[in-house]
Design an enzyme around this catalytic site. Structure first.
Site, mmCIF file in Angstrom:
data_model
loop_
_atom_site.group_PDB
_atom_site.id
_atom_site.type_symbol
_atom_site.label_atom_id
_atom_site.label_comp_id
_atom_site.label_asym_id
_atom_site.label_seq_id
_atom_site.Cartn_x
_atom_site.Cartn_y
_atom_site.Cartn_z
ATOM 1 C CD GLU A 37 -3.004 -1.999 2.485
ATOM 2 O OE1 GLU A 37 -3.444 -0.325 2.836
ATOM 3 O OE2 GLU A 37 -2.990 -1.951 2.853
ATOM 4 C CB SER A 46 -6.221 -0.832 -0.363
ATOM 5 O OG SER A 46 -5.433 0.061 0.573
ATOM 6 C CE1 TYR A 102 -6.828 3.881 -1.157
ATOM 7 C CE2 TYR A 102 -6.602 2.296 -2.657
ATOM 8 C CZ TYR A 102 -7.237 2.905 -0.820
ATOM 9 O OH TYR A 102 -7.497 2.883 0.316
ATOM 10 N NE ARG A 123 -13.249 2.053 5.012
ATOM 11 C CZ ARG A 123 -12.266 2.189 4.726
ATOM 12 N NH1 ARG A 123 -11.392 3.085 4.985
ATOM 13 N NH2 ARG A 123 -11.990 0.937 5.222
ATOM 14 C CG ASP A 160 -15.062 -0.371 6.505
ATOM 15 O OD1 ASP A 160 -15.112 0.068 6.066
ATOM 16 O OD2 ASP A 160 -13.752 -0.860 4.683
ATOM 17 C CD GLU A 195 -11.612 -4.448 5.666
ATOM 18 O OE1 GLU A 195 -10.715 -5.937 5.828
ATOM 19 O OE2 GLU A 195 -11.025 -3.662 5.437
ATOM 20 C CG ASN A 215 -10.082 -0.233 7.699
ATOM 21 O OD1 ASN A 215 -8.998 -1.296 6.750
ATOM 22 N ND2 ASN A 215 -11.440 -0.536 7.419
ATOM 23 N N GLY A 237 -7.582 5.281 4.239
ATOM 24 C CA GLY A 237 -6.930 6.270 4.361
ATOM 25 C C GLY A 237 -7.990 8.506 4.282
#
Length: 318
Positions: free
Chosen positions: A17, A152, A222, A261, A263, A277, A279, A283
């Site tokens: 990443e 990612s 991305y 974050r 999800d 998950e 994070n 990002g």
């Protein structure tokens, strides 16, 4: 004039990443208010080499905008702890647990947080079994094959047959020696940002990822110019509140601090929410759904950065 705080923004690193990290760090560098902070960009190369030795007399606080192994898995956080420099984001344990999809699910299940059915196995177990179907027979097609330690959407495959499963597992093994296979569900993909300390975290309004294909892959996240999320998501009030509550529970389950974050998968037919998950360093690109979710919750990007830096000092007692 008040002396500006020196903020070392770390980016790059040896994980897959690397490029995403550079985008995130540039956004942070551009947005840090220059009247309050003196940004110091530190780009770690793909071999893990630092351009300068990080020391307490170089920076007052570190903003480690690194994603994936090395930067988001507790390794870097441990290094910063030994240096005694305040840093943004989760600590060693929370970072390590959240990075490992197997350990993360164990933490969630221990706290009765709903997750989708899944199995996991090591490369040795996979290669020595005489019946590959027996490994995943508790799941139905489609399945999602993922390396246990990666983010990612790198190394992830959606599979609908044994042939695809074998190929997906081989791809995942190029990134990690442990693979997790998850049950696919017909669901909307939601996200929720968490911001705060150990005792008083807050959850943002939920957003919904705009999944135009079978799933939101690396290119869509991305490389595409399309808007990848709708924030806030169009949800019944009860579902939105349940998502925010689950986000906070997930954050506490790993011992999170600063930001994360979360999800979700929202199975609209049944009303079920699954935590997919968490994070710990999502990002921070200009299109970041984490930043957008907080902007929609009344915390614009620059204020978000200030809060995160303040939280770094609060944890260190500085």
């Amino acid at each position: 004039m008040t002396q500006r705080l020196r903020v070392a923004v770390l980016a790059g690193g040896p994980s897959a990443e690397h490029e995403v990290s550079l985008q995130s760090a540039q956004a942070v560098l551009n947005a840090l208010p220059r009247d309050l902070y003196e940004p110091i960009a530190i780009i770690i190369d793909r071999q893990g080499r630092w351009p300068v030795e990080l020391r307490r007399d170089l920076a007052d606080v570190v903003f480690p905008v690194l994603h994936g192994p090395f930067g988001e898995d507790g390794v870097l956080q441990g290094h910063l702890e030994t240096l005694g420099i305040p840093y943004v984001g989760c600590g060693v344990l929370a970072s390590a647990v959240a990075m490992d999809k197997v350990a993360m699910r164990r933490a969630f299940l221990a706290e009765n947080i709903p997750v989708t059915p899944h199995v996991w196995f090591t490369e040795h177990e996979w290669r020595t079994t005489t019946d590959l179907w027996s490994v995943v027979k508790s799941l139905d097609w489609p399945m999602y094959v993922k390396p246990a330690n990666m983010g990612s959407s790198i190394g992830i495959s959606r599979v609908t047959s044994m042939e695809e499963l074998r190929a997906g597992v081989e791809l995942a093994f190029t990134h990690d020696r442990v693979v997790i296979v998850e049950q696919g569900v017909n669901a909307r993909e939601l996200i929720c940002g968490v911001l705060g300390g150990y005792d008083d975290p807050l959850a943002s309004v939920p957003g919904e990822l705009n999944v135009r294909g079978a799933w939101l892959d690396y290119e869509a996240k991305y490389l595409s110019r399309a808007d990848i999320a709708t924030i806030p998501a169009a949800l019944p009030e009860r579902v939105a509140e349940d998502a925010r509550e689950l986000a906070l529970r997930a954050f506490r389950a790993i011992g999170g601090y600063g930001l994360s974050r979360v999800d979700f998968l929202y199975e609209q037919d049944t009303g079920r929410l699954y935590v997919l998950e968490i994070n710990t360093m999502p990002g921070f690109t200009p299109r970041s759904v984490y930043a957008k979710s907080w902007a929609a919750s009344g915390v614009p990007y620059r204020d978000l950065l200030r809060r995160l830096i303040d939280l770094a000092f609060a944890r260190s007692g500085s």
